[in-house]
Design a protein around this motif. Sequence first.
Motif, mmCIF file in Angstrom:
data_model
loop_
_atom_site.group_PDB
_atom_site.id
_atom_site.type_symbol
_atom_site.label_atom_id
_atom_site.label_comp_id
_atom_site.label_asym_id
_atom_site.label_seq_id
_atom_site.Cartn_x
_atom_site.Cartn_y
_atom_site.Cartn_z
ATOM 1 N N ALA A 197 1.819 -8.069 2.213
ATOM 2 C CA ALA A 197 2.498 -6.915 1.625
ATOM 3 C C ALA A 197 1.581 -5.706 1.626
ATOM 4 N N GLY A 201 2.154 -2.153 3.171
ATOM 5 C CA GLY A 201 2.001 -0.962 2.343
ATOM 6 C C GLY A 201 1.158 0.084 3.032
ATOM 7 N N LEU B 67 9.920 -1.530 8.115
ATOM 8 C CA LEU B 67 8.643 -2.240 8.133
ATOM 9 C C LEU B 67 8.762 -3.433 7.205
ATOM 10 N N ASN B 68 8.587 -4.616 7.749
ATOM 11 C CA ASN B 68 8.770 -5.792 6.901
ATOM 12 C C ASN B 68 7.630 -6.772 7.126
ATOM 13 N N PHE B 69 7.557 -7.743 6.251
ATOM 14 C CA PHE B 69 6.530 -8.770 6.425
ATOM 15 C C PHE B 69 7.142 -10.122 6.116
ATOM 16 N N VAL B 71 7.857 -13.550 4.505
ATOM 17 C CA VAL B 71 7.545 -14.175 3.223
ATOM 18 C C VAL B 71 7.602 -15.679 3.424
ATOM 19 N N LEU B 79 10.854 -2.549 1.980
ATOM 20 C CA LEU B 79 10.805 -1.519 0.956
ATOM 21 C C LEU B 79 12.194 -0.947 0.702
ATOM 22 N N GLY B 197 7.931 -7.730 -3.930
ATOM 23 C CA GLY B 197 7.610 -7.183 -2.612
ATOM 24 C C GLY B 197 7.557 -5.667 -2.660
ATOM 25 N N LEU B 200 4.346 -4.566 -4.451
ATOM 26 C CA LEU B 200 3.118 -4.727 -3.662
ATOM 27 C C LEU B 200 3.029 -3.662 -2.572
ATOM 28 N N ILE B 201 4.158 -3.425 -1.876
ATOM 29 C CA ILE B 201 4.128 -2.432 -0.792
ATOM 30 C C ILE B 201 3.881 -1.044 -1.377
ATOM 31 N N ALA B 204 0.233 -0.540 -2.441
ATOM 32 C CA ALA B 204 -0.673 -0.429 -1.294
ATOM 33 C C ALA B 204 -0.492 0.921 -0.615
ATOM 34 N N ALA B 205 0.770 1.360 -0.466
ATOM 35 C CA ALA B 205 1.019 2.650 0.185
ATOM 36 C C ALA B 205 0.423 3.780 -0.647
ATOM 37 N N PHE B 208 -3.382 3.848 -0.497
ATOM 38 C CA PHE B 208 -3.797 4.302 0.829
ATOM 39 C C PHE B 208 -3.656 5.824 0.950
#
Lengths: 264, 344
Positions: A197, A201, B67-69, B71, B79, B197, B200-201, B204-205, B208
Amino acid sequence: MTTSFLDRYIDRQSPVHGLDGRVKLLLTLGYILALALLPPGNWLAYAACAGLLWWAISRAQLPLRTILARSIVALPFALVAVSVVFTRPGLPLFSLPLGFATLTATDAGLILFASILLKSWLSVQAALLLTATTHFFDLLAALRALHLPPILVAILSFAYRYMFVLVEEAQRLLRARDCRSATLPGQRSGGSIAWRAAVVGRMVGTLFLRSYERSERIYVAMLSRGYNGNMHTLTPRRLTPTEQGLLVVGLALLTGITTLSFFM
Amino acid sequence: MQSLTDLLVFALHVPDGFLNAPVALLWWVLTVAVLAVAVRKTSGSLNERQIPLMGVMAAFIFAAQMLNFPVLGGTSGHLLGGALAALLLGPWAGMLVMACVVGLQALLFQDGGLLAMGANIFNMGILTAAVGYWLGTPLLRLFGGKPWGLVVTGFVAAWVSVMVAAIACSLQLALSGVPAGVVFPAMLFVHAFIGVGEGLITLAALTFIVSTRPDLVTTLTSYLDPTTTRRPVDGRTVGLVTLVGLLCAVGAAFISPLASGDPDGLERVAEDQGFLDRALDAPFSILPDYTIPGLDGNASTIIAGIVGLLIVFALAYGIAMLIRSRRQAAEEERSAPRPATGER
């Protein structure tokens, strides 16, 4: 990238394609509102609505099969509504023994559920017809004519213009991540969920920064071409008598079906 | 190819047919009213530079949702973006941008209905942005420039924003005749995970972006700047956070009768394994089994919930006051004139 598979049909010539965006938008909204107002279980009214819609689809020279296949997108949502079958009071039809409890389906519940599915299915088809026969900028012109605030129209038109650019940017990011993420078959790879994640991000953050910088370049480019905050567009043409007639007849028909359905 | 979570996030994009006409129209009215306020609020601060920016930002949110990840078991997380948009652009601009994203999805991709669009914009655009901003910025202030403040804030604001959207969506469905006892638990359960999810995204965004271009996000950096965050949190912020928290908690108390009356997981296992009777009752019980003696039914559960809430609130408040006075004493000691160095 194109908007969707529907773009294939958008440049065809047909009576429906030629209609003004305002007429199509109002008729679509009226149609969906009329469907929502119909009482559950009024099969005759649903049939009339479906007939009207399918006639319009055939006039637009769209393949009905493609529209029908595409219109199941809303179907997963039925999972949420399926519970009405077992909770609405009515005559019991059958029971499902489920370990901890027994679910009893009722006739009223089943009718309501079928009605919800039908309405949803027809509404999606109506929206598909609108999207497949109307350019997005014609839709925006229609929304402006219906007094959507200019700033929202401006945001929507910019968003539509740059959506494809940024989606391709996102796809490049995804491809780059895939290139760096080798996996061995049968082995777990790629860190914990929180780590994954966090990677996404940072990708979102990168995409934000690139979009932001792009918007600055766009603004400067527009400024150098004489942009002063106003979007200049052609004034909308007057509706032809045929279009006015169609609008009145269509809305009257929908009102008629809705009103009649309450007395049947 | 849509994976399972895509379908689950889809659960917030209500298609037409599932909402009653009065419910859908009522939420159209609410949405139009709030968006009118947002248009007015932004047009004051908006120069012509910001129109391309907001348009591109709507396209950005749209693309960022792709944009995915992976799981678990073929599902993927991605998002929604309302809290992120509000924290980056401010609440009103965030609402307008999110409203445009939801509108584009409905008009171009039939992702959500046209009549239901009012409710969809309200849930996914207005509520997520409002929660993201008006929960996020007071939290940032409370954490006062600590590096982990942004991390906690990003996560909490994004998670709560998804949950609030899910509650509103469940409410609309319940008002349209879907049984509330089914739709609330199902939606909240699923979105509790989706919210993780999202959180967390978002965090982090945010970290950053703030570490790369702190000049861009002025709303955030003003809270992260040590000189502004040194000054004490004012009473208004504390009041606002307290009010929002209490409202959420009271709301939860009101839907508590919907919760399962069965024993919780541990008790159930204890019962099955036959060791429940070995458990000791607490030596005192103020609210036996979360009810009030002499009252019965849902009212009792709700009132017991609120009473319990107030007790917990009072305890937490007292502890916070203790910590605060102790810290103030320590600070006064530190700032007091130091004795001459030779004395010790």
